[in-house]
Design a protein around this motif. Structure first.
Motif, PDB file in Angstrom:
ATOM      1  N   LYS A 178       3.200  -2.530 -49.978  1.00  0.00           N
ATOM      2  CA  LYS A 178       2.613  -2.199 -51.295  1.00  0.00           C
ATOM      3  C   LYS A 178       3.018  -1.197 -52.224  1.00  0.00           C
ATOM      4  N   LEU A 179       4.850  -1.082 -52.061  1.00  0.00           N
ATOM      5  CA  LEU A 179       5.089  -0.729 -53.342  1.00  0.00           C
ATOM      6  C   LEU A 179       6.469  -1.320 -54.008  1.00  0.00           C
ATOM      7  N   VAL A 180       7.094  -1.815 -54.845  1.00  0.00           N
ATOM      8  CA  VAL A 180       8.313  -3.054 -55.385  1.00  0.00           C
ATOM      9  C   VAL A 180       9.443  -1.813 -54.437  1.00  0.00           C
ATOM     10  N   HIS A 181      10.128  -2.969 -53.907  1.00  0.00           N
ATOM     11  CA  HIS A 181      11.431  -3.190 -53.119  1.00  0.00           C
ATOM     12  C   HIS A 181      12.994  -3.613 -53.079  1.00  0.00           C
ATOM     13  N   GLU A 182      14.254  -2.837 -52.886  1.00  0.00           N
ATOM     14  CA  GLU A 182      14.574  -3.899 -53.391  1.00  0.00           C
ATOM     15  C   GLU A 182      15.669  -4.362 -51.689  1.00  0.00           C
TER      16      GLU A 182
ATOM     17  N   GLU B 242      12.221   5.177 -65.160  1.00  0.00           N
ATOM     18  CA  GLU B 242      11.935   5.717 -66.198  1.00  0.00           C
ATOM     19  C   GLU B 242      11.370   5.354 -67.446  1.00  0.00           C
ATOM     20  N   HIS B 243      12.806   3.706 -67.094  1.00  0.00           N
ATOM     21  CA  HIS B 243      11.768   2.996 -68.169  1.00  0.00           C
ATOM     22  C   HIS B 243      10.634   2.690 -68.444  1.00  0.00           C
ATOM     23  N   GLY B 244       9.748   2.109 -67.398  1.00  0.00           N
ATOM     24  CA  GLY B 244       8.826   1.729 -67.214  1.00  0.00           C
ATOM     25  C   GLY B 244       8.568   0.287 -66.299  1.00  0.00           C
ATOM     26  N   VAL B 245      10.074  -0.125 -65.971  1.00  0.00           N
ATOM     27  CA  VAL B 245      10.616  -1.586 -65.237  1.00  0.00           C
ATOM     28  C   VAL B 245       9.273  -1.856 -63.813  1.00  0.00           C
ATOM     29  N   ILE B 246       9.924  -0.833 -62.799  1.00  0.00           N
ATOM     30  CA  ILE B 246       9.464  -0.463 -62.189  1.00  0.00           C
ATOM     31  C   ILE B 246       8.142   0.057 -62.360  1.00  0.00           C
ATOM     32  N   GLN B 247       6.862  -0.211 -61.610  1.00  0.00           N
ATOM     33  CA  GLN B 247       5.381   1.236 -62.679  1.00  0.00           C
ATOM     34  C   GLN B 247       5.343   1.224 -60.329  1.00  0.00           C
ATOM     35  N   GLY B 248       5.593   1.149 -59.484  1.00  0.00           N
ATOM     36  CA  GLY B 248       4.932   1.818 -58.039  1.00  0.00           C
ATOM     37  C   GLY B 248       5.407   0.701 -57.642  1.00  0.00           C
ATOM     38  N   GLY B 249       4.740  -0.883 -57.484  1.00  0.00           N
ATOM     39  CA  GLY B 249       3.841  -1.857 -57.094  1.00  0.00           C
ATOM     40  C   GLY B 249       4.002  -2.828 -57.830  1.00  0.00           C
TER      41      GLY B 249
ATOM     42  N   ASP C 258      22.021  -9.135 -59.810  1.00  0.00           N
ATOM     43  CA  ASP C 258      22.888  -9.543 -58.804  1.00  0.00           C
ATOM     44  C   ASP C 258      22.959 -10.207 -57.722  1.00  0.00           C
ATOM     45  N   PRO C 259      23.820 -10.858 -57.400  1.00  0.00           N
ATOM     46  CA  PRO C 259      24.035 -12.133 -56.408  1.00  0.00           C
ATOM     47  C   PRO C 259      23.251 -10.882 -54.740  1.00  0.00           C
ATOM     48  N   ASN C 260      24.004  -9.673 -54.910  1.00  0.00           N
ATOM     49  CA  ASN C 260      23.715  -9.304 -53.226  1.00  0.00           C
ATOM     50  C   ASN C 260      22.811  -8.749 -52.915  1.00  0.00           C
ATOM     51  N   SER C 261      21.952  -8.639 -54.481  1.00  0.00           N
ATOM     52  CA  SER C 261      20.633  -8.070 -54.295  1.00  0.00           C
ATOM     53  C   SER C 261      19.396  -8.639 -55.098  1.00  0.00           C
ATOM     54  N   VAL C 262      18.601  -8.497 -54.215  1.00  0.00           N
ATOM     55  CA  VAL C 262      17.070  -8.995 -55.169  1.00  0.00           C
ATOM     56  C   VAL C 262      15.406  -7.822 -55.120  1.00  0.00           C
ATOM     57  N   LEU C 263      14.742  -7.956 -56.011  1.00  0.00           N
ATOM     58  CA  LEU C 263      14.254  -6.698 -55.974  1.00  0.00           C
ATOM     59  C   LEU C 263      13.153  -7.403 -56.142  1.00  0.00           C
ATOM     60  N   LEU C 264      11.887  -6.903 -55.376  1.00  0.00           N
ATOM     61  CA  LEU C 264      10.540  -8.055 -54.789  1.00  0.00           C
ATOM     62  C   LEU C 264       9.036  -6.698 -54.897  1.00  0.00           C
ATOM     63  N   GLU C 265       8.431  -7.401 -55.805  1.00  0.00           N
ATOM     64  CA  GLU C 265       7.241  -6.786 -55.601  1.00  0.00           C
ATOM     65  C   GLU C 265       6.387  -7.437 -54.717  1.00  0.00           C
ATOM     66  N   PRO C 266       4.814  -6.713 -53.845  1.00  0.00           N
ATOM     67  CA  PRO C 266       4.601  -6.612 -52.121  1.00  0.00           C
ATOM     68  C   PRO C 266       4.174  -7.874 -52.720  1.00  0.00           C
ATOM     69  N   GLY C 267       4.102  -8.912 -51.473  1.00  0.00           N
ATOM     70  CA  GLY C 267       3.785 -10.144 -51.531  1.00  0.00           C
ATOM     71  C   GLY C 267       4.639 -11.314 -51.389  1.00  0.00           C
ATOM     72  N   GLN C 268       5.614 -10.696 -52.553  1.00  0.00           N
ATOM     73  CA  GLN C 268       7.486 -11.465 -53.348  1.00  0.00           C
ATOM     74  C   GLN C 268       7.979 -11.622 -51.934  1.00  0.00           C
ATOM     75  N   THR C 269       8.719 -13.151 -51.944  1.00  0.00           N
ATOM     76  CA  THR C 269       9.553 -13.755 -51.121  1.00  0.00           C
ATOM     77  C   THR C 269      10.955 -14.364 -51.677  1.00  0.00           C
ATOM     78  N   LYS C 270      12.325 -13.669 -51.579  1.00  0.00           N
ATOM     79  CA  LYS C 270      13.129 -13.649 -52.133  1.00  0.00           C
ATOM     80  C   LYS C 270      14.256 -14.093 -50.771  1.00  0.00           C
ATOM     81  N   GLU C 271      15.647 -15.076 -51.399  1.00  0.00           N
ATOM     82  CA  GLU C 271      16.493 -15.462 -50.475  1.00  0.00           C
ATOM     83  C   GLU C 271      18.191 -14.860 -51.025  1.00  0.00           C
TER      84      GLU C 271
END
Length: 186
Positions: free
Chosen positions: A77-81, A102-109, A130-143
């Protein structure tokens, strides 16, 4: 100089220091943990599910030189990396992720995409690209396609503030017997 310009200058300076110290966001990941892989070289795909504060699987096994496609899905339910790095890289990156909160980029979910591209000075942004990292909102899929060319102590982790500390990380284990078999065939 007015207070807002001082704040932006201070943030830009601290982001640059953290980026170089942590080896993340814009400083280019490289040989310390491997390198971005080519899709044509992928030997297998690993499905990774992110829940609220754990990964499934909890660890992965790779062979030095192997190129892996990670398909990462945020089922929480939260943003994860999902970030591949050494423990020191994760420690440095956690400071950057704190700035994103702190700058409001990540806001919980939710991610505030327009804030991610905000100019922080010296061409630095809070883009998470960065090529070694993804940041996803709930429900998103990335590779991520990654080649594990260097055998070093590394892990995959979520560096959103508090998530690593809550146990959201896993080990990258190198299979030594498969390493020697792979070298014998080349």
């Amino acid at each position: 100089m007015n207070a807002s310009k001082l704040l932006v200058a201070g943030v830009a300076f601290s982001m640059s220091a953290v980026a170089f110290a942590g080896g993340t966001h814009g400083s280019g990941h490289g040989t310390a943990i491997g390198e971005p892989g080519k899709v044509d070289d992928v030997s297998r795909t690993i499905q990774v599910e992110m829940q609220d504060n754990y990964f499934e699987p909890e660890s992965i096994e790779v062979v030095r030189g192997e190129t892996v496609r990670f398909v990462i899905e945020n089922k929480g339910k939260l943003v994860h990396e999902f970030n591949i790095g050494t423990p020191d890289m994760h420690e440095g990156h956690q400071k950057e992720m704190m700035m994103m909160v702190e700058h409001g980029v990540i806001q919980g979910g939710k991610l505030n995409e327009s804030m991610m591209s905000m100019d922080m000075g010296n061409g630095k942004t809070m883009n998470h690209d960065d090529p070694n990292s993804v940041l996803l909102e709930p429900g998103q899929t990335k590779e991520i396609v990654w080649t594990f060319s260097t055998k070093t102590n590394m892990e995959f982790a979520c560096n959103v503030p508090g998530h690593y500390e809550a146990g959201m990380y896993g080990d990258v284990n190198f299979n030594s017997s498969a390493d020697s078999q792979a070298r014998a065939h080349h």
